[in-house]
Scaffold this motif. Structure first.
Motif, short mmCIF file in Angstrom:
data_model
loop_
_atom_site.label_atom_id
_atom_site.label_comp_id
_atom_site.label_asym_id
_atom_site.label_seq_id
_atom_site.Cartn_x
_atom_site.Cartn_y
_atom_site.Cartn_z
N LEU A 57 0.50 -1.18 -0.14
CA LEU A 57 0.14 -0.20 -0.01
C LEU A 57 1.04 0.91 -0.30
CD1 LEU A 57 -2.48 -0.46 2.58
CD2 LEU A 57 -2.66 -0.85 -0.46
N GLN A 58 1.72 1.45 0.89
CA GLN A 58 2.94 2.19 0.63
C GLN A 58 3.74 2.24 -0.85
OE1 GLN A 58 4.43 1.92 4.41
NE2 GLN A 58 3.52 2.83 5.67
N HIS A 59 4.31 1.52 -0.91
CA HIS A 59 4.45 1.29 -2.35
C HIS A 59 3.83 1.95 -3.62
CE1 HIS A 59 7.82 0.28 -5.30
NE2 HIS A 59 7.25 -0.15 -5.95
N SER A 60 2.68 1.91 -3.24
CA SER A 60 1.53 1.97 -4.51
C SER A 60 1.07 3.30 -3.67
CB SER A 60 0.35 1.48 -4.56
OG SER A 60 0.87 -0.32 -4.62
N GLY A 61 1.61 4.07 -2.75
CA GLY A 61 0.80 5.46 -2.38
C GLY A 61 -0.16 5.78 -1.87
N ILE A 62 -0.25 4.80 -1.31
CA ILE A 62 -2.13 4.82 -0.13
C ILE A 62 -1.44 4.51 0.71
CG2 ILE A 62 -3.79 3.54 0.14
CD1 ILE A 62 -3.77 2.22 -2.24
N THR A 63 -2.00 5.93 1.32
CA THR A 63 -1.36 6.43 2.70
C THR A 63 -2.43 6.45 3.68
OG1 THR A 63 0.01 8.59 2.12
CG2 THR A 63 -0.82 8.65 4.43
N ILE A 64 -2.22 4.83 4.46
CA ILE A 64 -3.19 4.88 6.03
C ILE A 64 -2.64 4.43 7.00
CG2 ILE A 64 -3.48 2.45 4.40
CD1 ILE A 64 -2.44 0.97 6.07
N ASN A 65 -3.53 4.82 7.70
CA ASN A 65 -2.52 4.29 9.10
C ASN A 65 -3.85 3.00 10.11
OD1 ASN A 65 -2.84 4.59 12.53
ND2 ASN A 65 -3.15 6.19 12.38
N ASP A 66 -2.87 2.00 10.01
CA ASP A 66 -3.56 0.96 9.64
C ASP A 66 -4.28 0.67 11.35
OD1 ASP A 66 -0.75 0.75 11.61
OD2 ASP A 66 -0.11 -1.49 11.34
N LYS A 67 -3.73 1.64 12.12
CA LYS A 67 -4.45 1.36 13.72
C LYS A 67 -6.44 2.10 13.71
CE LYS A 67 -0.85 2.12 16.41
NZ LYS A 67 0.26 3.00 16.74
N LYS A 68 -6.43 2.61 12.36
CA LYS A 68 -7.45 3.50 12.26
C LYS A 68 -8.17 2.37 10.87
CE LYS A 68 -6.84 6.97 14.42
NZ LYS A 68 -6.86 9.20 14.78
N ILE A 69 -7.86 1.59 10.28
CA ILE A 69 -8.33 0.47 9.74
C ILE A 69 -8.82 -0.26 10.00
CG2 ILE A 69 -8.34 -0.83 7.20
CD1 ILE A 69 -7.53 2.34 7.09
N ALA A 70 -10.71 -1.09 9.30
CA ALA A 70 -11.62 -2.10 10.05
C ALA A 70 -11.29 -2.86 8.87
CB ALA A 70 -12.08 -2.26 9.74
N GLN A 71 -10.49 -4.60 9.50
CA GLN A 71 -10.39 -4.96 8.28
C GLN A 71 -11.52 -6.15 8.18
OE1 GLN A 71 -7.31 -8.32 8.82
NE2 GLN A 71 -8.69 -9.89 8.29
N VAL A 72 -12.48 -6.01 6.90
CA VAL A 72 -13.80 -6.33 6.37
C VAL A 72 -13.68 -7.97 6.21
CG1 VAL A 72 -15.49 -5.95 4.84
CG2 VAL A 72 -14.03 -4.10 5.73
N ASP A 73 -12.90 -8.71 5.85
CA ASP A 73 -12.86 -10.11 5.13
C ASP A 73 -11.14 -10.45 5.58
OD1 ASP A 73 -14.20 -12.24 4.78
OD2 ASP A 73 -14.07 -11.82 2.52
N GLN A 74 -11.30 -11.89 5.27
CA GLN A 74 -10.34 -12.47 5.28
C GLN A 74 -10.16 -13.62 4.67
OE1 GLN A 74 -7.12 -11.81 8.31
NE2 GLN A 74 -5.84 -11.95 5.87
N GLN A 75 -9.68 -14.09 3.54
CA GLN A 75 -9.77 -15.57 3.63
C GLN A 75 -8.74 -16.12 2.90
OE1 GLN A 75 -12.23 -15.52 -0.04
NE2 GLN A 75 -14.11 -14.60 0.77
N PHE A 76 -8.34 -17.44 3.14
CA PHE A 76 -7.07 -18.14 2.87
C PHE A 76 -7.38 -19.69 1.95
CE2 PHE A 76 -6.13 -16.18 7.03
CZ PHE A 76 -5.06 -15.05 6.65
N THR A 77 -6.70 -20.01 1.00
CA THR A 77 -6.67 -21.21 0.37
C THR A 77 -5.16 -21.40 0.72
OG1 THR A 77 -8.44 -20.66 -1.38
CG2 THR A 77 -6.94 -22.02 -1.69
N MET A 78 -5.48 -22.95 1.58
CA MET A 78 -3.83 -23.91 1.84
C MET A 78 -3.99 -24.33 0.42
SD MET A 78 -3.11 -22.36 4.76
CE MET A 78 -1.25 -22.83 4.53
N LEU A 79 -2.52 -23.88 -0.23
CA LEU A 79 -1.60 -24.96 -1.34
C LEU A 79 -1.22 -26.15 -1.10
CD1 LEU A 79 -1.61 -22.16 -4.15
CD2 LEU A 79 -3.72 -23.52 -3.66
N ARG A 80 -1.13 -26.63 -0.39
CA ARG A 80 0.32 -27.24 0.57
C ARG A 80 0.77 -27.30 1.85
NH1 ARG A 80 5.20 -26.35 2.11
NH2 ARG A 80 7.33 -25.88 0.32
N PRO A 81 1.22 -28.11 2.63
CA PRO A 81 1.70 -27.56 4.37
C PRO A 81 2.68 -26.87 4.42
CG PRO A 81 0.20 -29.82 3.72
CD PRO A 81 0.98 -29.49 2.49
N ILE A 82 2.74 -25.87 5.07
CA ILE A 82 4.08 -24.78 4.81
C ILE A 82 4.52 -25.35 6.25
CG2 ILE A 82 4.96 -22.47 5.76
CD1 ILE A 82 1.99 -21.34 3.53
#
Length: 163
Positions: A72-97
């Motif tokens: 996000l910073q590299h893309s020029g998007i300024t954020i304050n991560d203490k004031k951001i809401a995470q709305v959704d998160q999804q994972f797909t495991m392709l092999r055990p790590i």
């Protein structure tokens, strides 16, 4: 000003690698109260066919968080991560790590939209091994309210130096 939808489809590889350490697997597993033996003992991991401890599925949030923030910073998007809401998160495991894996993360801007005065950003993380094998896909949706409402951060498309 909302984030430009022109960023959709852009992607960057996080410049640092992440080495999965056995003690970090045990530490995180205890912290999240995941008591599966394959996260704690080598004999249990061996019984499942692995030569090292296996990470719990949420382990890569550590690498994902670092890579997303950098992206996000590299893309020029300024954020304050203490004031951001995470709305959704999804994972797909392709092999055990497992312990000893050296991982890389490429972050893609998957979607940007504005709804009810908030910028909603979805990124796709592709986690690969040193050899280039994809091991996990993840999607994370973050929301920051635009304008001057207290308690939220305005996403902006200003120039920011990379981490």
């Amino acid at each position: 000003m909302p984030i430009s939808p022109d960023l959709i489809g852009t992607h960057h590889r996080y410049p640092s690698t992440y080495v999965v350490e056995r003690e970090k697997i045990r530490e995180l597993s205890l912290a999240i109260q995941n008591h599966h033996p394959a996260h704690h003992t080598l004999s249990a991991a061996n019984a499942l066919g692995h030569h090292q401890l296996v990470i719990p599925p949420t382990f890569l949030c550590i690498l994902g968080y670092r890579a997303q923030k950098w992206f996000l910073q590299h893309s020029g998007i300024t954020i304050n991560d203490k004031k951001i809401a995470q709305v959704d998160q999804q994972f797909t495991m392709l092999r055990p790590i497992i312990a000893g894996d050296v991982l890389h993360c490429e972050v893609h801007m998957h979607d940007i939209r504005t709804a009810f005065g908030a910028d909603i950003v979805t990124t796709k993380n592709v986690i690969t091994t040193d050899g280039g094998t994809a091991v996990q896909l993840g999607y994370t949706t973050l929301m920051g309210q635009t304008g001057d409402q207290p308690g939220f951060t305005q996403f902006t498309s200003e120039s920011v130096s990379a981490v």
